[in-house]
Design an enzyme around this catalytic site. Structure first.
Site, PDB file in Angstrom:
ATOM      1  N   CYS A   6      10.287   8.629 -38.214  1.00 52.48           N
ATOM      2  CA  CYS A   6      10.624   9.812 -37.417  1.00 52.48           C
ATOM      3  C   CYS A   6      11.443  10.797 -38.231  1.00 52.48           C
ATOM      4  CB  CYS A   6      11.403   9.443 -36.166  1.00 52.48           C
ATOM      5  SG  CYS A   6      11.737  10.916 -35.179  1.00 52.48           S
TER       6      CYS A   6
ATOM      7  N   ASN B 294       2.723   9.861 -38.842  1.00 55.64           N
ATOM      8  CA  ASN B 294       3.708  10.536 -38.009  1.00 55.64           C
ATOM      9  C   ASN B 294       3.677  12.034 -38.369  1.00 55.64           C
ATOM     10  OD1 ASN B 294       6.029  11.041 -36.347  1.00 55.64           O
ATOM     11  ND2 ASN B 294       6.620   8.907 -36.673  1.00 55.64           N
TER      12      ASN B 294
END
Ligand code: FMN
Length: 312
Positions: free
Chosen positions: A132, A194
């Site tokens: 993240c 991601n």
């Protein structure tokens, strides 16, 4: 016309079709019940779960770009205990595969969440978010360094019996290095990718639109980058790949499948069309039928190169 077989296996996890919803873009699944039948998904991936609830970053946390969005939610979530007590029992009423996306600021936190999920009926796999870009601690630190990624994968692998999918960051020099690191320490599959770190500037205020300054770019803008990474990683590892990045339609999903993904996830599209993932699965079935392909499995990684000999 024969009905094509859409089922796939991501390691030990069998999916009725290869289309899942991506973490952070589909809540805990329950929010989408008015829009689609969860049993028609290949599966759903939960919002990232941490040991304790998180409020996430202050606003602004989302900004639109010409072909996607930039977000810095900061992993807001109810925490693993509330997920197990309040969300999972209701999810169990639906015949779908549930993949729990997990996030920790330290290795111990990853372990804590995984242990709690381990014995929970109705969780079919863990997806480790080591990628993240929108949080200060954890996140990228694990995802960017192959050695750190190997270590957290090894530690988590010992802490859970559940199938382990490691979700890779695209914000690295060579994604094959982190892919190999996760594989070598026991990951059962790799999810990629991601979001890509980016920034949008408010020129009148002369400052970044997002309070966090930077955010993660998702949506159609990143699709060619994500397909390329899928193809590169396919040639570097043997474990299954779950590909994602800007999938809006069945054709987009096919790009990933041909490039080597066994399954795919639909993310940003859910904000535009809440039933997007089901539509992608239906579109895949139609494409296979109209092209006389009996199973989606036989397409995985079958990209042809011979038309351009010697070229990249
Ligand atoms: C608003 C938002 C929140 C997200 N939250 C998470 C998360 O909690 N954990 C995670 O691993 N990925 C998270 N992601 C990344 C997505 O799961 C996915 O990898 C990425 O958006 C690329 O796919 P897409 O272009 O189809 O959206 C988030 C993405 C968005 C847009």
């Amino acid at each position: 016309m024969v009905t094509p077989d859409l089922s796939v296996e991501v390691g030990a996890v069998r999916l009725r079709n290869p289309v899942l919803t991506a973490s952070g873009t589909f809540g805990y699944g329950l929010e989408f019940l008015p829009y689609l039948d969860l049993a028609r998904l290949g599966g759903l991936v939960t919002k990232g779960l941490s040991p304790r609830p998180r409020t996430g970053n202050p606003p602004e946390r989302i900004v639109e770009t010409p072909s996607g969005m930039l977000n810095a939610i900061g992993l807001q979530n109810v925490g693993v205990d509330a997920f197990l007590a309040e969300k999972l029992p209701r999810l169990r009423e639906h015949d779908t595969v549930v993949v729990a996306n997990v996030f920790g600021e330290t290795e111990a936190e990853y372990v804590e969440v995984c242990r709690k999920l381990d014995d929970a009926p109705g969780v079919h796999a863990i997806e480790l978010n080591v990628s993240c870009p929108n949080v200060e601690a954890g996140g990228m630190i694990f995802g960017n360094d192959p050695a750190a990624l190997a270590k957290v994968t090894r530690t988590v692998r010992k802490a859970t019996k559940l199938p382990l999918w490691v979700k890779l960051s695209p914000n690295v020099g060579d994604i094959r290095d982190t892919a190999r690191a996760a594989e070598s320490e026991g990951a059962d599959a790799l999810s990629l990718v991601n979001t890509f770190v980016g920034m949008v500037v408010d020129v009148e205020k002369r400052r970044p639109v997002l309070a966090n300054a930077s955010g993660g770019l998702s949506g159609p803008a990143i699709r060619p980058l994500a397909v390329w990474m899928t193809w590169q990683v396919r040639q570097a590892v043997r474990i299954p790949i779950v590909g994602m990045g800007g999938i809006l339609t069945a054709r987009d999903a096919l790009e990933f499948i041909l490039a080597g993904a066994t399954a795919v996830q639909v993310g940003t599209a859910n904000f535009v069309r809440p039933a997007a993932a089901v539509e992608v699965a239906e579109g895949l079935e139609h494409w296979l039928a109209s092209h006389g392909v009996a199973t989606v499995r036989e397409l995985v990684g079958t990209l042809r190169r011979e038309a351009h000999p010697g070229k990249r």
